[in-house]
Structure formats: structure tokens, C-alpha cells
Design a protein around this motif. Structure first.
Motif, mmCIF file in Angstrom:
data_model
loop_
_atom_site.group_PDB
_atom_site.id
_atom_site.type_symbol
_atom_site.label_atom_id
_atom_site.label_comp_id
_atom_site.label_asym_id
_atom_site.label_seq_id
_atom_site.Cartn_x
_atom_site.Cartn_y
_atom_site.Cartn_z
ATOM 1 N N UNK A 102 -7.123 -14.136 4.603
ATOM 2 C CA UNK A 102 -6.141 -14.051 3.522
ATOM 3 C C UNK A 102 -5.320 -12.775 3.654
ATOM 4 N N UNK A 103 -4.027 -12.896 3.383
ATOM 5 C CA UNK A 103 -3.157 -11.719 3.384
ATOM 6 C C UNK A 103 -3.713 -10.663 2.426
ATOM 7 N N UNK A 135 -12.630 -7.716 5.126
ATOM 8 C CA UNK A 135 -12.325 -8.649 6.215
ATOM 9 C C UNK A 135 -13.569 -9.071 6.976
ATOM 10 N N UNK A 138 -0.209 -17.325 2.609
ATOM 11 C CA UNK A 138 -1.449 -16.887 1.974
ATOM 12 C C UNK A 138 -2.419 -16.340 3.022
ATOM 13 N N UNK A 139 -2.361 -16.946 4.219
ATOM 14 C CA UNK A 139 -3.265 -16.521 5.283
ATOM 15 C C UNK A 139 -2.492 -16.024 6.495
ATOM 16 N N UNK A 140 -3.059 -15.056 7.165
ATOM 17 C CA UNK A 140 -2.445 -14.490 8.364
ATOM 18 C C UNK A 140 -3.512 -14.425 9.457
ATOM 19 N N UNK A 178 -6.365 -8.694 4.047
ATOM 20 C CA UNK A 178 -5.770 -7.778 5.027
ATOM 21 C C UNK A 178 -5.191 -6.553 4.325
ATOM 22 N N UNK A 179 -4.494 -6.784 3.205
ATOM 23 C CA UNK A 179 -3.892 -5.666 2.459
ATOM 24 C C UNK A 179 -4.977 -4.719 1.965
ATOM 25 N N UNK A 180 -6.080 -5.270 1.512
ATOM 26 C CA UNK A 180 -7.182 -4.417 1.052
ATOM 27 C C UNK A 180 -7.661 -3.510 2.181
ATOM 28 N N UNK A 181 -7.846 -4.080 3.376
ATOM 29 C CA UNK A 181 -8.315 -3.260 4.496
ATOM 30 C C UNK A 181 -7.257 -2.277 4.978
ATOM 31 N N UNK A 182 -5.982 -2.679 4.934
ATOM 32 C CA UNK A 182 -4.908 -1.750 5.290
ATOM 33 C C UNK A 182 -4.992 -0.520 4.376
ATOM 34 N N UNK A 183 -5.217 -0.776 3.081
ATOM 35 C CA UNK A 183 -5.330 0.332 2.122
ATOM 36 C C UNK A 183 -6.537 1.210 2.395
ATOM 37 N N UNK A 208 0.828 -1.209 0.000
ATOM 38 C CA UNK A 208 0.000 0.000 0.000
ATOM 39 C C UNK A 208 0.866 1.265 0.000
ATOM 40 N N UNK A 227 -3.595 -2.771 10.453
ATOM 41 C CA UNK A 227 -4.614 -1.774 10.106
ATOM 42 C C UNK A 227 -4.469 -0.562 11.031
#
Lengths: 301, 301
Positions: free
Chosen positions: B191-192, B225, A188-190, B195-200, A18, A199
Motif C-alpha cells: 500500500x502507498x 512494510x 492505492x498500491x505501489x 510506503x509513506x509510513x516507512x519513508x517518514x 512527509x 525510502x
């Protein structure tokens, strides 16, 4: 046409895929010329030029130019000369800087004025060619300058960068296909809990940039998602990070896909020395860049 | 001592367990008095008062008062009367408002001036008593007002809230232990990529608040998420959200643990009508709150 594009740091701790920030005083220079025969030829000089492919399809600038020639229906070819100022394979967005410079140069040369989204999409072709993943964090920062936040579908928000001092310590460790390796370390998963932590940190960092709060910015360099998994790529990472924090850094993490480690603080000279000493304890030589975020992205020089 | 604390919306789409915002015109009033005998007695009036336990250990205000009495070594007891203005169990931070009001009231009454962190820790005791999880997003917003970002260990950043119109539609659906149910729908791992989508999205939202960019704020209400997993709690959620967007909302998601659905946009009257109509198509009655973020948190009235 001669174009400069700055190096960049991606992720900045919490903002994996990001965040990106352009850097002052480190960058690539690219000379682009039109040639009558179609096709793209590439030559590379500067830092570790031998390690960079000159096959246009495998070179981040070359791939952008080839793509541009196809998409925009250009009836001629290009020769591009890349002068590397960004050390390749270290996590400072080397391929992104060349790709951004190429995208900028070709659009200027052809008199095109693409939307920001299209501009970034074009530059990202260079990352896909080199790194196997079309991540836009480095290229966005190199192209636009400042602090960038990549959204879906090449939608990027750009903010004026924070006025902080950054020290980047580049250890003398080498990997083949480093970006691919760095990505392969991520699962792939966290855990949802790890995601929530990032976040929170990423939101604080974005707010800190917008509010021009440099201390909050530095203290938001916290990453539970990527750093713990990529730390194993960097010998003595934990010791180096601790040395940075002990020397007064507000925060410290891995620059992009590493192995460079960056820190933010008031006294970056001392922080850098402490980090270099910690690498030395592990028998690893390293190089130091004292830099700061750059407002300016790719530009004609 | 009579104290008011506003309702709040947690998560706001991307910021699960991080973001909260206080709301105007909806809140709880709490009357706190000292009684000679030790212990805490609770009475509840107002909206759906029958559904709220008066056992002090199971009541979010009562639990805060009991905890405060123990921690601060108070030699007397308390009687508290809670007048509910926040509908319980709907996702508007009802237990958080009562807990924040209780924390604020008891500190004022005892002449204490705790740090922000300690204040939030105290209020969070109420959430733990009721919801089984000590999440601080709602209580932080109710206590401090504005837009809040919860970090580790009760460390909260507060920003002035965005000047947007918010419509909250509360469908007439009921769950036992709703907060626990809402949490049970979330997996331990995600899924990572999610998570990246929500971080953004969360980073954009935080920047939007800091920059006072109301359109970017509304468009950042995007959540990969939590929303997809909790949507099943809310009959016709997808249709209601689509109706909001079709009516011009910039963004729409679940308020906290639901089942309330909130949307941000220019014309919240029309947006609210469209959402109510979409619930009606599913045979579900709903109630509408037209509100906006509140700068003010808990306060003496």
C-alpha cells in the motif's frame, strides 16, 4: 493582528506526505480581528483572489478559525482578511500558508500556547476543508519554517533548512480541484521496489539536511512513487526536467501536487530560463520564482 | 593476510534494503593466502561452521574471491579460511561479513584500491551467491563500518553510527535458505500508505543518525512494510517486541531477514532479559548479544 506565513514545497521529490520546506519571499498576509457576533467572515485579496472561496467552511483560513472558535469555546466571532501572495492551485502550499497563518494568528490573539502537535492539528483543519485530505506537510513547513518531516498523528520533526537556491517554475495550466486530482492519480498500491527507492532517496535527503550537505540534498530529489504518476498533469514535464538537469540542476521534481516544477542548483537563473524555454516549446507560458528555504515560519508582522 | 569484518544489522526497521549498521564485538576473521594453482578453496571454522558450504561458488567469501580472480585477471589461486564469529542464518549479516572480509582481503593482498562503489559491488557478489539477491545493505556496513544507506548502483552514503546500546536476541529457530524465505514473504506490491509510513520513519532515522539524536534514532525503529510480513517467521515476535518496549526499549524490530530481534534502549541488559523471557514463554531458547554500532568496518588484524 497581522500575520505572515510563507509558501512551501511539499514532498520535495522522495518525501511524499512527509517532507515540506518553507520558502523565502513568497507568502500570505492575514489580518484577523475579533467581531462581536459569532461566526467567521472571510475576505480575500491579492493573487488570483477571485478563485478562492470566501465561505468560511470552504476557505482554509476560515475553516481553521471556525474550528478554533468551536474547540476553544470562544464567545465572539472573527473577521479575516487574506492577502494572497502565494499563487493558489500551483503546488506552493497556498491553502497551507493561509491555514498556518490563521492557526498562528488565532492562537496569538487568544493568548493560547498549544503544543506543536496541537498547533499543526489545528492548521491541518484548513487543508482538510479545501483539499479533502488533512495532509500536514505544507502547513507544518508554513507554520514552523525550515525543513519539516511529518510523522503519525501530527508529530513533526523540524530541521534547519538547507542553504540551497530553489527555482520554481509555474506553468500556466489550470485544474479544478487540483489537489484532489493530484491525489486521484496515485494508486492505492505501489511496487515494493518503488517504495524502497523512495525510502533510500528520502533518507539521503533527510541526512543531507541534517549534515548541511547541499549537493547531496539536491541529488536526493529523486522520486519513483509520485512523480511518474503526476507527470501526466504537467505538459512536457519530462522535457522541462531534462532542461533543468542539462542546465546544471542537481535535482528537479514536481512541487507538491503540481503543476509547479522546482529545481535545486547553483545557477538558478540559468536553470529557470531553460525550464521556461522548455515549457514554451510546448506552447505554455510560465512564471519563475527564484527563492530559497526559509528558517522562519508563521509570524506577526 | 588476516582480516576481520564486523557483523551488521540491515533494515533497522524502516530502511528495508537501504540501511545497515556495523556491530561491535561480533565478526568474522578471514585468512587469505595465495596458492600457485588457479581456483579458490575454502575452509570454515567457528560458529556453526558445519552449516556453511565450502564449495567456493556457494560460499560468500569464496564467490567474492572467484569473482575477483576473474575480473582482475589474477594468474594464481586462493585458499581462504573463514573463522565464523557471526552466527549464520540469524539476521546478523553473516554472509555479508564473510563477503566484506573477502573483498577487503583480496584488494589489500593484490594492492588494489577500488572506488567505494566497486568495492561494494565486489562484496555484493558474495550475497548474490548465497542469498540469491545482491542486496548491499549488510556488506556495505561490514565493509565500511558505521551507518550506511544504500542507493542505486552500489552508491552508498556512510555516516558515523549512533552511540546507542543494541541488544540482539537470537531465538533457536532454524530455516533452510532463510534469506530466500524472508524475501519470499514480501509481496511485489504494498500500500502507498505503508510506503509513506516507512519513508517518514526512515527519514527520521537518517536525520537522527546525522544529528546524533539517540532517542529519535530508537523511536524511529518503526516498520509497516516488512515487519508485519516477516513477523510470522518468528514465533511470539509480537510478545517479544512488546516485552522489549515494556522494559524501556525505544524501538524493536527484526534484524535483517531475522529470526534475530534487536532493540535499542538505555538498559539493554533488562531489555534483553525481558525478550528472552518472552521467547521462553513460547518454549523457545534464545541467545543474547549486547553490542553497539561500530565505527570500524573490515580491517587487517
Amino acid at each position: 493582528m497581522e500575520v505572515y506565513a510563507p509558501a512551501s514545497i511539499a514532498n520535495l521529490g522522495p518525501g511524499f506526505d512527509v517532507f515540506g520546506v518553507a520558502l523565502d519571499d513568497v507568502g500570505d498576509v492575514l489580518r484577523l480581528e475579533v467581531v462581536p457576533e459569532r461566526g467567521v467572515s472571510v475576505s480575500v485579496g491579492g493573487l488570483e483572489a477571485d478563485s478562492i472561496p470566501v465561505d468560511a467552511r470552504a476557505n482554509s483560513a476560515g475553516a481553521v478559525l471556525q474550528h478554533a472558535a468551536e474547540v476553544y469555546g470562544v464567545g465572539h466571532g472573527f473577521h479575516v482578511e487574506v492577502e494572497k501572495g502565494v499563487p493558489p492551485g500551483k503546488g506552493l502550499g497556498s491553502s497551507g500558508a493561509s491555514a498556518a497563518a490563521a492557526a498562528y494568528a488565532v492562537c496569538r490573539l487568544l493568548g493560547l500556547n498549544p503544543s506543536r502537535r496541537e498547533f499543526i492539528r489545528l492548521a491541518t483543519v484548513g487543508e482538510a476543508a479545501v483539499a479533502g485530505s488533512a495532509h500536514a506537510d505544507n502547513v507544518s513547513a508554513s507554520l514552523l519554517g525550515g525543513f519539516t518531516m511529518v510523522g503519525n498523528d501530527y508529530d513533526v520533526i523540524r530541521l534547519e533548512p538547507p542553504a540551497v537556491e530553489i527555482v520554481v517554475v509555474v506553468p500556466d495550466v489550470h485544474y479544478e480541484n487540483k489537489t484532489r486530482l493530484a491525489r486521484s492519480l496515485l494508486p492505492e498500491k505501489v511496487r515494493l521496489r518503488e517504495a524502497v527507492f523512495n525510502i533510500g532517496s528520502a533518507s539521503r535527503m533527510a541526512a543531507a539536511v541534517a549534515l548541511r550537505d547541499t549537493v547531496l540534498f539536491g541529488r536526493s530529489i529523486c522520486d519513483n512513487l509520485v512523480e511518474p504518476r503526476r507527470a501526466r498533469m504537467i505538459p512536457h514535464f519530462r522535457e522541462v526536467k531534462q532542461a533543468a538537469l542539462d542546465a546544471g540542476a542537481y535535482g528537479c521534481s514536481i512541487a507538491g501536487g503540481g503543476p509547479s516544477v522546482f529545481a535545486v542548483g547553483e545557477n538558478t537563473v540559468e536553470i529557470g530560463k531553460a525550464m521556461v524555454a522548455a515549457f514554451e516549446d510546448a506552447g505554455i507560458e510560465s512564471e519563475v520564482y527564484l527563492t530559497r528555504p526559509s528558517s522562519e515560519g508563521a509570524r506577526v508582522v
